[in-house]
Enzyme design. Structure first.
Site, PDB file in Angstrom:
ATOM      1  N   ASP A   1       0.777  -1.241   0.000  1.00  0.00           N
ATOM      2  CA  ASP A   1       0.000   0.000   0.000  1.00  0.00           C
ATOM      3  C   ASP A   1       0.810   1.293   0.000  1.00  0.00           C
ATOM      4  O   ASP A   1       0.267   2.366   0.206  1.00  0.00           O
ATOM      5  CB  ASP A   1      -1.008   0.010   1.163  1.00  0.00           C
ATOM      6  CG  ASP A   1      -0.331   0.102   2.516  1.00  0.00           C
ATOM      7  OD1 ASP A   1       0.898   0.134   2.578  1.00  0.00           O
ATOM      8  OD2 ASP A   1      -1.068   0.137   3.522  1.00  0.00           O
TER       9      ASP A   1
ATOM     10  N   CYS B   1     -20.237  -0.658  12.026  1.00  0.00           N
ATOM     11  CA  CYS B   1     -18.968   0.068  11.875  1.00  0.00           C
ATOM     12  C   CYS B   1     -19.177   1.575  11.921  1.00  0.00           C
ATOM     13  O   CYS B   1     -18.320   2.319  12.433  1.00  0.00           O
ATOM     14  CB  CYS B   1     -18.267  -0.342  10.580  1.00  0.00           C
ATOM     15  SG  CYS B   1     -19.196  -0.003   9.070  1.00  0.00           S
TER      16      CYS B   1
ATOM     17  N   CYS C   1     -17.927   4.411  15.559  1.00  0.00           N
ATOM     18  CA  CYS C   1     -16.815   5.346  15.329  1.00  0.00           C
ATOM     19  C   CYS C   1     -16.807   6.439  16.406  1.00  0.00           C
ATOM     20  O   CYS C   1     -17.769   7.197  16.528  1.00  0.00           O
ATOM     21  CB  CYS C   1     -16.916   5.975  13.948  1.00  0.00           C
ATOM     22  SG  CYS C   1     -15.552   7.127  13.612  1.00  0.00           S
TER      23      CYS C   1
END
Length: 345
Positions: free
Chosen positions: A133, A193, A197
């Site tokens: 990445d 999800c 947060c």
């Protein structure tokens, strides 16, 4: 020849330790350029200027190496052995993202990719280039196009076969290999999800404002963090696993095949007081070989001081007090903030 070679390639990839190997074309992600430009136009990238500088490649992987005809996408599991959210209740300890608790995955994944690429050249010729990445490659979009998994509402790639604890790597090749079908979205109505947060970093499903993401704030963001966000960071001192940890698809998580991803005991729940006292040499010695080393002592200790300020532990006030005159302005600012937070009512 193509199908037989592909079958042997997949077998070889699994033998190397990857949990999945799928193939797509470099031009199979036409939607990426517009999505990336919208992300940049909204300023969601924050201080990550490199996303804009190389957006022409990141938005169109076919331009990265025009001769490439196939992209081999691979996933390698780093699934944790314990719940990474448990440490969040230990306020005098620091929470380090699962992937950073041992060896730097860039080195490990790239070596496997290179071995697989060399095998492919020996078997079929052609040319190859490998990427983890650090290169301007839209791995998540290519991963979905290849059928590895799909980009979930948290924007990370996940799979019905291995959850979302996986590193991605790619091998671009001039060989024309049979492509796989793209994966479909299986998030359904789930919002786990998004709802967990701590900083409300998702303005909408499938959209991330990195400027509010704790992973960005603790790793990429230079200088003081906005005061309104500091209290929400809790004791997270490098990265954040919340959105990954609550994904229901992790019930299918595959154990990591490389023991070097297993957490080093001293990094599972390190004491904030000890971390705050690190000088540059001590920091480099403790985090040698890990991804944490690249952010440097100053940014790391800044994060530790935010965690100390959030700890509610008055015994840590003296530790923060000792750093109020630190040579680094962001560290000194964080120390003063922590001292004020821990002051008697």
């Amino acid at each position: 020849m193509g199908a037989a070679l592909k079958a042997r390639l997949v077998e070889q990839a699994l033998a190397e330790g990857f949990v999945s190997c799928r193939i797509c074309r470099p031009w199979d992600v036409p939607q990426v350029a517009a999505r990336l430009q919208a992300f940049l136009a909204a300023g969601f990238h924050g201080q990550m200027g490199w996303l804009a500088e190389r957006s022409h490649w990141r938005g169109d992987p076919a331009q990265l190496w025009p001769e490439a005809r196939s992209v081999i996408m691979l996933a390698e599991s780093y699934a944790p052995e314990r719940d990474p959210l448990e440490v969040l209740d230990q306020r005098d300890r620091g929470a380090i993202s699962v992937y950073a608790q041992n060896r730097d995955y860039h080195d490990l994944v790239k070596k496997r990719l290179k071995r697989l690429a060399r095998w492919l050249i020996a078997e079929a010729g052609g040319e190859v280039k490998v990427f983890v990445d650090t290169a301007p490659v839209p791995e998540k979009a290519l991963g979905q196009a290849a059928g590895l998994g799909w980009q979930g509402k948290h924007t990370n790639l996940l799979s019905r076969d291995w959850g979302n604890w996986a590193f991605l790597g790619s091998v671009f090749t001039t060989l024309d290999l049979p492509a796989d079908m793209a994966e479909q979205d299986h998030c359904g109505s789930c919002r786990a999800c998004l709802d967990i947060c701590p900083t409300d970093a998702f303005p909408a499903p499938y959209r991330l404002d990195a400027r509010r993401c704790i992973s960005y704030l603790t790793i990429e963001h230079k200088g003081p963090v906005e005061e309104a966000l500091r209290a929400r960071m809790g004791n997270r001192i490098y990265g954040c696993d919340d959105c990954l940890a609550v994904c229901p698809w992790n019930k299918f998580a595959v154990a990591a095949s490389d023991l070097r991803y297993a957490a080093r005991p001293e990094l599972q729940a390190p004491e904030l007081a000890e971390l705050a006292r690190l000088d540059d040499a001590g920091f480099r010695a403790l985090f040698s070989g890990t991804p944490i080393k690249r952010i440097g002592r100053d940014r790391f200790v800044r994060n530790v001081l935010y965690a100390i300020g959030n700890s509610g532990d008055a015994t840590l006030r003296g530790v923060a007090q000792g750093l109020c005159d630190d040579p680094d302005p962001a560290v000194a600012d964080a120390a003063r903030w922590a001292v004020a937070r821990l002051a008697p009512a």
